[in-house]
Design a protein around this motif. Structure first.
Motif: not given
Length: 103
Positions: A66-93
Motif C-alpha cells: 500500500e504505497r503512500p502517495e508521498v512515498l518516492t522510489r528515492e526514499a526507499v533507496g535512501e532508507a536502504v542505505v540509511a539502515q544498511g544492508l544487514a538491516a534490510v537483508t531479512p526483508a530481502l530473504r
C-alpha cells in the motif's frame, strides 16, 4: 496499516519512520521483472553477492503493498542505505524465498 503476514510471504521495511509492508504479489513481481530482468537471475545474483543496490531498492519499490502517495522510489533507496544492508537483508530473504517457493 497492519504488519506483514509471513504466511503470505510479506516482509516489512522502515521508510521515513513508517513501516511498509512488502507484498510480493504477481503484479509486483511482474513489474519488478520488467525492470530488473528475470527473477531467477535476480535470485542468482543475490546468492552470489552480486545484487546491486538499485536492484534491491527496485525490488522493494515494486513490492510495497500500500504505497503512500508521498512515498518516492528515492526514499526507499535512501532508507536502504540509511539502515544498511544487514538491516534490510531479512526483508530481502523473505521476498527471494517467496519468489523461489511461491505460495
Amino acid at each position: 496499516m497492519s504488519g506483514a503476514n509471513a504466511l503470505r510471504g510479506e516482509a516489512e521495511l522502515m521508510v521515513g519512520g513508517r513501516r511498509l509492508v512488502l507484498r510480493p504479489s504477481f503484479a509486483a513481481l511482474v513489474a519488478a521483472e520488467a525492470e530488473l530482468g528475470p527473477l531467477f537471475g535476480l535470485v542468482e545474483r543475490a546468492a552470489d553477492g552480486r545484487l546491486g543496490l538499485g536492484e534491491l531498492a527496485g525490488l522493494f519499490w515494486h513490492c510495497v503493498g500500500e504505497r503512500p502517495e508521498v512515498l518516492t522510489r528515492e526514499a526507499v533507496g535512501e532508507a536502504v542505505v540509511a539502515q544498511g544492508l544487514a538491516a534490510v537483508t531479512p526483508a530481502l530473504r523473505v521476498l527471494l524465498g517467496q519468489i523461489l517457493q511461491g505460495r
